[in-house]
Design an enzyme around this catalytic site. Structure first.
Site, PDB file in Angstrom:
ATOM      1  N   VAL A 123      30.996  52.729   4.071  1.00 46.12           N
ATOM      2  CA  VAL A 123      30.228  53.444   5.200  1.00 46.12           C
ATOM      3  C   VAL A 123      30.500  55.064   4.841  1.00 46.12           C
ATOM      4  CG1 VAL A 123      30.004  53.814   7.566  1.00 46.12           C
ATOM      5  CG2 VAL A 123      30.887  51.744   6.622  1.00 46.12           C
ATOM      6  N   ASP A 161      31.305  49.200  15.098  1.00 50.53           N
ATOM      7  CA  ASP A 161      29.759  49.834  15.043  1.00 50.53           C
ATOM      8  C   ASP A 161      30.006  50.843  16.192  1.00 50.53           C
ATOM      9  OD1 ASP A 161      29.092  48.067  12.978  1.00 50.53           O
ATOM     10  OD2 ASP A 161      28.500  46.665  14.366  1.00 50.53           O
ATOM     11  N   LYS A 188      24.342  48.587  14.861  1.00 54.64           N
ATOM     12  CA  LYS A 188      25.131  48.126  13.482  1.00 54.64           C
ATOM     13  C   LYS A 188      26.192  49.271  13.111  1.00 54.64           C
ATOM     14  CE  LYS A 188      23.123  49.474   9.821  1.00 54.64           C
ATOM     15  NZ  LYS A 188      23.913  50.484   9.653  1.00 54.64           N
ATOM     16  N   ASP A 189      26.570  49.204  11.973  1.00 57.99           N
ATOM     17  CA  ASP A 189      27.284  50.338  11.239  1.00 57.99           C
ATOM     18  C   ASP A 189      26.347  51.369  11.076  1.00 57.99           C
ATOM     19  OD1 ASP A 189      30.231  50.972  10.437  1.00 57.99           O
ATOM     20  OD2 ASP A 189      28.845  51.966   9.201  1.00 57.99           O
ATOM     21  N   LEU A 190      26.664  52.774  11.354  1.00 58.45           N
ATOM     22  CA  LEU A 190      25.629  53.515  11.636  1.00 58.45           C
ATOM     23  C   LEU A 190      26.034  55.064  10.955  1.00 58.45           C
ATOM     24  CD1 LEU A 190      25.047  52.753  15.231  1.00 58.45           C
ATOM     25  CD2 LEU A 190      23.351  52.291  13.438  1.00 58.45           C
TER      26      LEU A 190
END
Length: 273
Positions: A102, A123, A67-69
């Protein structure tokens, strides 16, 4: 989705949902029970350097539940089992996202200035930043703001080539990038002289400015760096997450009814999440 969940076992599970309220009319609060994991990856990296073996194992797990992390969203147990805590930017690719959602240091360049339509490799960029940080012990692109972040990125990757600029859907982004002084991509092996060659090669494939040429999570899993753990049969793609319920416009009472009990005499036990 922006991601394909390659194995939900790497996403934090939901063990139970309950409420102390006995009837629907009093339903105000509910509790979500998840497995206890003592620390997140960001906290661990601040305390000690990780061994090469642990880095490879953690990164393999990370790609399996991509995922976006950022490190603070990755829980790590005492047995080095990794669980993803926060879904962040995991939304349908048709829904554009603001770059400020983010954590900046792990933000893909296409997110910083919204210069093109996002895809799942947004991601992969975040994962590469985390991998570099685990190995070196330092944040890869510690930008002070969005402009500084992009400058730090391009010192490594070089400025976008003509083909990437032409694909940028934002005219403002095109103008800004075209006005930057040209920079050539650095030699990754010179930038990371003490890093294993396989890790450098993987980073180089994941840290490409063009999201269309950047490695996918599936390609990353089959990279030689992760050969000790790679198993194509177990790395199956999960079905896309259905978030259509988020577009429903219901009154508070209707939402409570959907999440609550069948009638006022029953305890609220079953939730539709």
């Amino acid at each position: 989705m922006l991601l394909v969940f390659c194995g939900f076992f790497k996403v934090i599970s939901l063990l139970d949902v309950f409420t102390p309220d006995s009837v629907l009319e009093k339903f105000q609060t509910f509790y979500m029970v998840m497995p206890f994991v003592a620390q997140d990856l960001g906290h661990i990296m601040k305390k000690k350097r990780l061994t090469d073996r642990i880095i490879v194992y953690l990164f393999y797990q990370l790609l399996r539940g991509l995922k976006d992390l950022k490190p603070g969203n990755l829980a790590v147990s005492e047995t080095c089992e990794l669980k993803i805590l926060d879904f962040g930017l995991a939304r349908q690719a048709e829904s554009e996202m603001t770059g400020y959602v983010v954590t900046r240091w792990y933000r893909a360049p296409e997110v910083i200035f919204n210069w093109m339509h996002y895809k799942e490799t947004v991601d992969v960029w975040s994962a590469a930043c985390i991998l570099a940080e685990m190995i070196t012990g330092h944040v890869l692109f510690p930008g002070h703001d969005s402009i500084d972040q992009l400058k730090k990125i391009m010192r490594l990757t070089g400025t976008p080539d003509f083909s990437l600029v032409q694909k940028m859907q934002s005219k403002d982004a095109q103008s800004y990038v075209q006005g930057l002084p040209p920079q050539r991509k650095k030699n990754f092996r010179e930038v990371f002289p003490n890093m294993e060659e396989k890790a450098v090669d993987l980073l180089e494939g994941m840290l490409l400015l063009d999201p269309d040429t950047r490695l996918t999570a599936k390609q990353g899993l089959s990279h030689p760096f992760l050969a000790d753990y790679h198993d194509s049969e177990s790395e199956t793609d999960s079905e896309p997450y259905d978030d259509s319920f988020e577009s429903l416009e219901l009154a508070v009472g209707e939402w409570k009814s959907k999440c609550g009990c069948v009638n006022s005499e029953q305890n609220i036990q079953t939730f539709v999440l």
